[in-house]
Design a protein around this motif. Structure first.
Motif, PDB file in Angstrom:
ATOM      1  N   LEU A  35       0.908  -1.442   0.164  1.00 58.04           N
ATOM      2  CA  LEU A  35      -0.148  -0.090   0.162  1.00 58.04           C
ATOM      3  C   LEU A  35       0.655   1.305   0.556  1.00 58.04           C
ATOM      4  O   LEU A  35       1.558   1.267   0.341  1.00 58.04           O
ATOM      5  N   LYS A  36       0.693   2.159  -0.634  1.00 55.97           N
ATOM      6  CA  LYS A  36       1.108   3.962  -0.417  1.00 55.97           C
ATOM      7  C   LYS A  36      -0.172   4.358  -0.632  1.00 55.97           C
ATOM      8  O   LYS A  36      -1.212   4.730  -0.852  1.00 55.97           O
ATOM      9  N   TYR A  37      -0.270   5.532   0.386  1.00 53.30           N
ATOM     10  CA  TYR A  37      -1.327   6.569   0.956  1.00 53.30           C
ATOM     11  C   TYR A  37      -0.886   7.685  -0.064  1.00 53.30           C
ATOM     12  O   TYR A  37       0.430   8.248   0.353  1.00 53.30           O
ATOM     13  N   ASN A  41      -2.900  16.334   0.178  1.00 53.42           N
ATOM     14  CA  ASN A  41      -1.928  17.530  -0.454  1.00 53.42           C
ATOM     15  C   ASN A  41      -1.574  17.417  -1.465  1.00 53.42           C
ATOM     16  O   ASN A  41      -0.666  17.690  -2.327  1.00 53.42           O
ATOM     17  N   ARG A  42      -1.681  15.698  -2.179  1.00 60.00           N
ATOM     18  CA  ARG A  42      -0.893  15.217  -2.826  1.00 60.00           C
ATOM     19  C   ARG A  42      -2.015  13.947  -3.792  1.00 60.00           C
ATOM     20  O   ARG A  42      -1.663  13.683  -5.016  1.00 60.00           O
ATOM     21  N   GLU A  59       0.123  12.855  -7.109  1.00 61.89           N
ATOM     22  CA  GLU A  59       0.883  13.699  -7.623  1.00 61.89           C
ATOM     23  C   GLU A  59       1.867  13.153  -6.479  1.00 61.89           C
ATOM     24  O   GLU A  59       1.839  12.739  -5.186  1.00 61.89           O
ATOM     25  N   GLU A  60       3.522  12.917  -6.639  1.00 58.21           N
ATOM     26  CA  GLU A  60       4.294  12.127  -6.442  1.00 58.21           C
ATOM     27  C   GLU A  60       5.678  12.964  -6.952  1.00 58.21           C
ATOM     28  O   GLU A  60       5.982  13.107  -7.639  1.00 58.21           O
ATOM     29  N   SER A  61       6.779  13.468  -5.667  1.00 54.97           N
ATOM     30  CA  SER A  61       8.414  13.944  -6.407  1.00 54.97           C
ATOM     31  C   SER A  61       9.397  12.449  -6.533  1.00 54.97           C
ATOM     32  O   SER A  61       8.958  11.128  -5.926  1.00 54.97           O
ATOM     33  N   VAL A  62       9.857  12.267  -7.528  1.00 57.33           N
ATOM     34  CA  VAL A  62      10.248  11.454  -8.128  1.00 57.33           C
ATOM     35  C   VAL A  62      12.283  11.330  -8.709  1.00 57.33           C
ATOM     36  O   VAL A  62      12.360  13.259  -8.580  1.00 57.33           O
ATOM     37  N   GLY A  63      13.115  11.173  -8.620  1.00 57.49           N
ATOM     38  CA  GLY A  63      14.693  11.652  -8.644  1.00 57.49           C
ATOM     39  C   GLY A  63      14.458  11.533 -10.170  1.00 57.49           C
ATOM     40  O   GLY A  63      13.966  10.846 -10.769  1.00 57.49           O
ATOM     41  N   LEU A  92      11.576  15.634  -8.703  1.00 60.02           N
ATOM     42  CA  LEU A  92      10.212  16.139 -10.514  1.00 60.02           C
ATOM     43  C   LEU A  92       8.801  15.976 -10.190  1.00 60.02           C
ATOM     44  O   LEU A  92       8.747  14.622  -9.089  1.00 60.02           O
ATOM     45  N   THR A  93       8.334  16.165 -10.834  1.00 59.20           N
ATOM     46  CA  THR A  93       6.404  15.305 -10.072  1.00 59.20           C
ATOM     47  C   THR A  93       5.698  14.340 -11.568  1.00 59.20           C
ATOM     48  O   THR A  93       6.307  14.222 -12.193  1.00 59.20           O
ATOM     49  N   LEU A  94       5.491  13.615 -10.359  1.00 55.48           N
ATOM     50  CA  LEU A  94       4.820  12.428 -11.241  1.00 55.48           C
ATOM     51  C   LEU A  94       3.403  12.478 -10.759  1.00 55.48           C
ATOM     52  O   LEU A  94       3.219  11.724  -9.853  1.00 55.48           O
ATOM     53  N   TYR A  95       2.621  12.178 -12.097  1.00 51.67           N
ATOM     54  CA  TYR A  95       0.835  12.405 -11.700  1.00 51.67           C
ATOM     55  C   TYR A  95       0.556  10.648 -12.067  1.00 51.67           C
ATOM     56  O   TYR A  95       1.347  10.431 -13.115  1.00 51.67           O
ATOM     57  N   THR A  96      -0.472  10.469 -11.259  1.00 47.45           N
ATOM     58  CA  THR A  96      -0.860   9.327 -11.876  1.00 47.45           C
ATOM     59  C   THR A  96      -2.175   9.757 -12.235  1.00 47.45           C
ATOM     60  O   THR A  96      -3.018  10.005 -10.772  1.00 47.45           O
ATOM     61  N   GLY A  97      -2.638   9.423 -12.739  1.00 47.00           N
ATOM     62  CA  GLY A  97      -4.281   9.224 -13.319  1.00 47.00           C
ATOM     63  C   GLY A  97      -4.891   8.368 -13.216  1.00 47.00           C
ATOM     64  O   GLY A  97      -4.696   7.590 -13.739  1.00 47.00           O
ATOM     65  N   PHE A  98      -6.718   8.681 -12.797  1.00 48.97           N
ATOM     66  CA  PHE A  98      -7.252   7.654 -12.679  1.00 48.97           C
ATOM     67  C   PHE A  98      -9.154   8.329 -13.293  1.00 48.97           C
ATOM     68  O   PHE A  98      -9.104   8.777 -12.971  1.00 48.97           O
TER      69      PHE A  98
END
Length: 170
Positions: A35-37, A41-42, A59-63, A92-98
């Protein structure tokens, strides 16, 4: 044992705290990593009047080097920071859309405007990898209310009362 091996207990504990205070949390189940929560704000979510999720974005931050090589190259070409060293140090900002369709969920990812290859996928409506949780459900609203909101008046009064006691003791 399965939850303990993947560290889900810690994730669920944090999710409960966010539900009590903010009233909303977003959980995503990854079969490899558990699981990831996402706190309020994310993520953002859009629901219909009945409370069904229509669309959600996390939204999450990635290298820079955590991304696939072709994405790194695409970001290098489109970014205003042409210096590789600046990109390495920048988060960098990684967006995941559902997105809900007729009988399935569409899922996709992008980073800095560049689509992540092999990130598009679909899930059946009833087998969804995410949960957009609310502590208190309010019809017609996409977000819920937290437990703290029910006691905000009491907490404000307690703050004023403790200030009065402090001033009286001085």
């Amino acid at each position: 044992d399965y939850q303990e091996q993947l560290g889900d207990r810690v994730c669920l504990g944090e999710a409960q705290k966010h539900l009590y205070v903010a009233g909303n949390v977003f959980l995503v189940h990854d079969p490899k990593n558990g699981l990831k929560y996402y706190p309020l704000n994310r993520f953002c979510v859009k629901r219909d009047y009945c409370g069904n999720v229509l669309k959600a974005i996390t939204e999450e931050s990635v290298g820079f080097y955590a991304l696939p090589k072709e994405v790194q190259e695409s970001i290098m070409h489109t970014s205003s920071d042409k210096n590789i060293q600046e990109l390495e140090e920048k988060e960098l900002t990684l967006y995941t859309g559902f997105k809900r369709k007729e009988n399935h969920w569409e899922i996709y990812q992008e980073c800095e405007g560049v689509e992540i290859p092999n990130s598009k996928g679909t899930y059946p409506i009833d087998i969804c990898p995410f949960m957009a949780l609310r502590y208190v459900r309010i019809d017609g609203e996409s977000y819920g209310r937290g437990l703290i909101e029910e006691y905000i008046g009491d907490l404000s009064y307690l703050d004023v009362l403790s200030l009065a006691i402090k001033q009286a003791s001085l």
